[in-house]
Scaffold this motif. Structure first.
Motif, PDB file in Angstrom:
ATOM      1  N   GLY A  26     -87.041 -39.883  46.537  1.00 20.64           N
ATOM      2  CA  GLY A  26     -88.005 -38.806  46.465  1.00 20.64           C
ATOM      3  C   GLY A  26     -87.434 -37.509  45.938  1.00 20.64           C
ATOM      4  O   GLY A  26     -88.166 -36.540  45.734  1.00 20.64           O
ATOM      5  N   GLY A  27     -86.121 -37.459  45.707  1.00 18.08           N
ATOM      6  CA  GLY A  27     -85.463 -36.229  45.286  1.00 18.08           C
ATOM      7  C   GLY A  27     -85.375 -36.085  43.783  1.00 18.08           C
ATOM      8  O   GLY A  27     -85.790 -36.964  43.015  1.00 18.08           O
ATOM      9  N   SER A  28     -84.816 -34.962  43.352  1.00 19.82           N
ATOM     10  CA  SER A  28     -84.699 -34.665  41.924  1.00 19.82           C
ATOM     11  C   SER A  28     -83.354 -34.017  41.645  1.00 19.82           C
ATOM     12  O   SER A  28     -82.613 -33.621  42.559  1.00 19.82           O
ATOM     13  CB  SER A  28     -85.830 -33.738  41.481  1.00 19.82           C
ATOM     14  OG  SER A  28     -85.811 -32.536  42.229  1.00 19.82           O
ATOM     15  N   ALA A  29     -83.038 -33.889  40.377  1.00 19.47           N
ATOM     16  CA  ALA A  29     -81.736 -33.360  39.959  1.00 19.47           C
ATOM     17  C   ALA A  29     -81.477 -31.964  40.493  1.00 19.47           C
ATOM     18  O   ALA A  29     -80.326 -31.598  40.794  1.00 19.47           O
ATOM     19  CB  ALA A  29     -81.648 -33.364  38.431  1.00 19.47           C
ATOM     20  N   SER A  30     -82.529 -31.156  40.642  1.00 17.85           N
ATOM     21  CA  SER A  30     -82.350 -29.763  41.046  1.00 17.85           C
ATOM     22  C   SER A  30     -81.769 -29.618  42.451  1.00 17.85           C
ATOM     23  O   SER A  30     -81.303 -28.540  42.823  1.00 17.85           O
ATOM     24  CB  SER A  30     -83.678 -29.012  40.963  1.00 17.85           C
ATOM     25  OG  SER A  30     -84.653 -29.614  41.802  1.00 17.85           O
ATOM     26  N   TYR A  31     -81.771 -30.689  43.241  1.00 21.58           N
ATOM     27  CA  TYR A  31     -81.157 -30.636  44.574  1.00 21.58           C
ATOM     28  C   TYR A  31     -79.695 -30.217  44.485  1.00 21.58           C
ATOM     29  O   TYR A  31     -79.154 -29.587  45.407  1.00 21.58           O
ATOM     30  CB  TYR A  31     -81.269 -32.009  45.237  1.00 21.58           C
ATOM     31  CG  TYR A  31     -80.741 -32.066  46.650  1.00 21.58           C
ATOM     32  CD1 TYR A  31     -81.447 -31.505  47.696  1.00 21.58           C
ATOM     33  CD2 TYR A  31     -79.531 -32.697  46.935  1.00 21.58           C
ATOM     34  CE1 TYR A  31     -80.973 -31.556  49.001  1.00 21.58           C
ATOM     35  CE2 TYR A  31     -79.050 -32.757  48.233  1.00 21.58           C
ATOM     36  CZ  TYR A  31     -79.778 -32.179  49.264  1.00 21.58           C
ATOM     37  OH  TYR A  31     -79.295 -32.232  50.552  1.00 21.58           O
ATOM     38  N   TYR A  32     -79.050 -30.532  43.362  1.00 17.89           N
ATOM     39  CA  TYR A  32     -77.618 -30.260  43.218  1.00 17.89           C
ATOM     40  C   TYR A  32     -77.318 -28.919  42.549  1.00 17.89           C
ATOM     41  O   TYR A  32     -76.152 -28.618  42.272  1.00 17.89           O
ATOM     42  CB  TYR A  32     -76.957 -31.404  42.438  1.00 17.89           C
ATOM     43  CG  TYR A  32     -76.956 -32.693  43.228  1.00 17.89           C
ATOM     44  CD1 TYR A  32     -76.024 -32.912  44.238  1.00 17.89           C
ATOM     45  CD2 TYR A  32     -77.906 -33.681  43.003  1.00 17.89           C
ATOM     46  CE1 TYR A  32     -76.029 -34.078  44.983  1.00 17.89           C
ATOM     47  CE2 TYR A  32     -77.924 -34.852  43.741  1.00 17.89           C
ATOM     48  CZ  TYR A  32     -76.984 -35.045  44.736  1.00 17.89           C
ATOM     49  OH  TYR A  32     -76.999 -36.198  45.483  1.00 17.89           O
ATOM     50  N   PHE A  33     -78.350 -28.100  42.322  1.00 23.11           N
ATOM     51  CA  PHE A  33     -78.118 -26.788  41.713  1.00 23.11           C
ATOM     52  C   PHE A  33     -77.172 -25.918  42.550  1.00 23.11           C
ATOM     53  O   PHE A  33     -76.242 -25.314  41.991  1.00 23.11           O
ATOM     54  CB  PHE A  33     -79.458 -26.062  41.499  1.00 23.11           C
ATOM     55  CG  PHE A  33     -79.322 -24.732  40.811  1.00 23.11           C
ATOM     56  CD1 PHE A  33     -79.397 -24.631  39.430  1.00 23.11           C
ATOM     57  CD2 PHE A  33     -79.109 -23.568  41.546  1.00 23.11           C
ATOM     58  CE1 PHE A  33     -79.263 -23.407  38.793  1.00 23.11           C
ATOM     59  CE2 PHE A  33     -78.976 -22.339  40.922  1.00 23.11           C
ATOM     60  CZ  PHE A  33     -79.054 -22.257  39.531  1.00 23.11           C
ATOM     61  N   PRO A  34     -77.336 -25.829  43.887  1.00 25.67           N
ATOM     62  CA  PRO A  34     -76.401 -25.012  44.677  1.00 25.67           C
ATOM     63  C   PRO A  34     -74.956 -25.503  44.589  1.00 25.67           C
ATOM     64  O   PRO A  34     -74.023 -24.699  44.587  1.00 25.67           O
ATOM     65  CB  PRO A  34     -76.932 -25.125  46.105  1.00 25.67           C
ATOM     66  CG  PRO A  34     -78.359 -25.514  45.955  1.00 25.67           C
ATOM     67  CD  PRO A  34     -78.414 -26.378  44.740  1.00 25.67           C
ATOM     68  N   LEU A  35     -74.777 -26.809  44.512  1.00 28.71           N
ATOM     69  CA  LEU A  35     -73.425 -27.352  44.380  1.00 28.71           C
ATOM     70  C   LEU A  35     -72.833 -26.961  43.038  1.00 28.71           C
ATOM     71  O   LEU A  35     -71.654 -26.586  42.944  1.00 28.71           O
ATOM     72  CB  LEU A  35     -73.457 -28.871  44.525  1.00 28.71           C
ATOM     73  CG  LEU A  35     -72.105 -29.587  44.432  1.00 28.71           C
ATOM     74  CD1 LEU A  35     -71.201 -29.188  45.588  1.00 28.71           C
ATOM     75  CD2 LEU A  35     -72.306 -31.098  44.402  1.00 28.71           C
ATOM     76  N   VAL A 251     -66.446 -32.061  48.716  1.00 32.30           N
ATOM     77  CA  VAL A 251     -66.823 -32.648  47.437  1.00 32.30           C
ATOM     78  C   VAL A 251     -65.827 -32.217  46.351  1.00 32.30           C
ATOM     79  O   VAL A 251     -65.395 -33.037  45.528  1.00 32.30           O
ATOM     80  CB  VAL A 251     -68.248 -32.237  47.046  1.00 32.30           C
ATOM     81  CG1 VAL A 251     -68.588 -32.697  45.634  1.00 32.30           C
ATOM     82  CG2 VAL A 251     -69.259 -32.809  48.041  1.00 32.30           C
ATOM     83  N   LYS A 252     -65.455 -30.951  46.351  1.00 31.10           N
ATOM     84  CA  LYS A 252     -64.494 -30.468  45.354  1.00 31.10           C
ATOM     85  C   LYS A 252     -63.156 -31.172  45.502  1.00 31.10           C
ATOM     86  O   LYS A 252     -62.531 -31.588  44.517  1.00 31.10           O
ATOM     87  CB  LYS A 252     -64.322 -28.956  45.489  1.00 31.10           C
ATOM     88  CG  LYS A 252     -63.376 -28.362  44.433  1.00 31.10           C
ATOM     89  CD  LYS A 252     -63.304 -26.850  44.559  1.00 31.10           C
ATOM     90  CE  LYS A 252     -62.405 -26.259  43.487  1.00 31.10           C
ATOM     91  NZ  LYS A 252     -62.329 -24.774  43.584  1.00 31.10           N
ATOM     92  N   ALA A 253     -62.694 -31.329  46.741  1.00 28.08           N
ATOM     93  CA  ALA A 253     -61.405 -31.990  46.975  1.00 28.08           C
ATOM     94  C   ALA A 253     -61.444 -33.432  46.490  1.00 28.08           C
ATOM     95  O   ALA A 253     -60.502 -33.912  45.838  1.00 28.08           O
ATOM     96  CB  ALA A 253     -61.060 -31.944  48.460  1.00 28.08           C
ATOM     97  N   ALA A 254     -62.548 -34.135  46.770  1.00 29.44           N
ATOM     98  CA  ALA A 254     -62.660 -35.526  46.320  1.00 29.44           C
ATOM     99  C   ALA A 254     -62.731 -35.605  44.805  1.00 29.44           C
ATOM    100  O   ALA A 254     -62.210 -36.542  44.194  1.00 29.44           O
ATOM    101  CB  ALA A 254     -63.901 -36.172  46.936  1.00 29.44           C
ATOM    102  N   THR A 255     -63.353 -34.626  44.179  1.00 27.14           N
ATOM    103  CA  THR A 255     -63.460 -34.614  42.713  1.00 27.14           C
ATOM    104  C   THR A 255     -62.106 -34.403  42.075  1.00 27.14           C
ATOM    105  O   THR A 255     -61.775 -35.029  41.051  1.00 27.14           O
ATOM    106  CB  THR A 255     -64.431 -33.508  42.269  1.00 27.14           C
ATOM    107  OG1 THR A 255     -65.708 -33.728  42.873  1.00 27.14           O
ATOM    108  CG2 THR A 255     -64.602 -33.499  40.758  1.00 27.14           C
ATOM    109  N   PHE A 256     -61.272 -33.553  42.660  1.00 27.48           N
ATOM    110  CA  PHE A 256     -59.968 -33.267  42.057  1.00 27.48           C
ATOM    111  C   PHE A 256     -58.915 -34.306  42.440  1.00 27.48           C
ATOM    112  O   PHE A 256     -57.903 -34.439  41.735  1.00 27.48           O
ATOM    113  CB  PHE A 256     -59.509 -31.860  42.458  1.00 27.48           C
ATOM    114  CG  PHE A 256     -60.046 -30.791  41.562  1.00 27.48           C
ATOM    115  CD1 PHE A 256     -59.346 -30.377  40.437  1.00 27.48           C
ATOM    116  CD2 PHE A 256     -61.279 -30.228  41.808  1.00 27.48           C
ATOM    117  CE1 PHE A 256     -59.858 -29.408  39.599  1.00 27.48           C
ATOM    118  CE2 PHE A 256     -61.809 -29.259  40.968  1.00 27.48           C
ATOM    119  CZ  PHE A 256     -61.083 -28.841  39.855  1.00 27.48           C
TER     120      PHE A 256
END
Length: 258
Positions: A26-35, A251-256
């Motif tokens: 039910g969600g959309s891409a904009s959910y990740y705008f704050p991230l 999330v940042k730590a896992a990404t790096f």
């Protein structure tokens, strides 16, 4: 221009890490705008936009996770062939990040990138979902047994939404079509029992998430030949709403690390 499946929110530095994010049912891409706002410019956050919502509302929704993963993997592979921002270098391999239904879809997309395109992601971050093959603790029956009211009620309980809001006909009309289609996709999902990824997997979950049993969350470790980590945060299924600093940092730590 980017494929219609992928949205970019903020400019990224060169070379930036890349994080491809998959929304919940039910969600959309904009959910990740704050991230994206929090991680830019060190990380380029990309949001997957499923058909049937927001600017793709006129398109028919896809009610099959396998078909969705096929389409997204193709778009991601094509996107990866482009040059990085402000440079002539190829874009780095993305880390995939999915919440709830998006976690299953990120896993299936990672499989396809590795098996079909020989382009495994740098890592996989899954949130709020048990691994493929384990049924989430939904209070719903099969696709044919479940009414629209039951789907809306389950969403309300997980999301913590005021019942009066979902009783509004206009709001229900906006939410229900995508939610119903996504529920059908999850209900009909049959994973490959032998699928294993070569990238590291990070699991994030809320300690009061009614959908995810802690022991089941740890079972994601069996789906990778690389590293694995699990972290729990205060809150329920939508513990990551607005991306609080501690969640953003994880999330940042896992990404790096990927």
């Amino acid at each position: 221009m980017r494929p219609p499946w992928i949205r970019t929110f903020h400019r990224a530095a060169a070379p930036a890490r890349r994080l491809l994010c998959f929304p919940y049912a039910g969600g959309s891409a904009s959910y990740y705008f704050p991230l994206s706002a929090a991680l830019s410019p060190a990380v380029q956050v990309l949001g997957v936009q499923y058909p049937g919502r927001q600017d793709r509302a006129a398109e028919p929704a896809i009610e099959d996770l396998g078909v969705l993963a096929d389409e997204i993997a193709g778009a991601a592979a094509a996107d990866a062939e482009g040059a990085g921002p402000d440079s002539g270098r190829p874009r780095p391999r993305p880390v995939l990040f999915g919440h709830s239904m998006g976690a299953l879809l990120a896993f299936e997309t990672a499989r396809r990138l590795e098996e079909k395109y020989a382009a495994p992601p740098a890592g996989l971050i899954v949130s709020g979902m048990v691994p493929p093959g384990r049924r989430p603790a939904l209070r719903l029956g099969t696709e044919d047994e479940t009414t629209e009211d039951e789907i809306v009620e389950e969403f309300r309980l997980l999301r913590g939404i005021d019942p009066a809001l979902l009783a509004d006909p206009e709001l229900r009309a906006l939410i229900l079509p995508a939610l119903r289609s996504d529920w059908r996709a999850v209900a009909s999902y049959t994973p490959d029992p032998h699928a294993v990824l070569s990238c590291p997997i990070t699991v994030l979950t809320g300690q009061d998430d009614a959908l995810v049993d802690p022991d089941a969350a740890a079972d994601w470790a069996a789906l990778t030949t690389a590293g694995f980590s699990l972290r729990t945060f205060p809150g329920g299924h939508f513990y990551l709403d607005g991306f609080p600093p501690e969640v953003t940092a994880a999330v940042k730590a896992a990404t790096f690390l990927a």
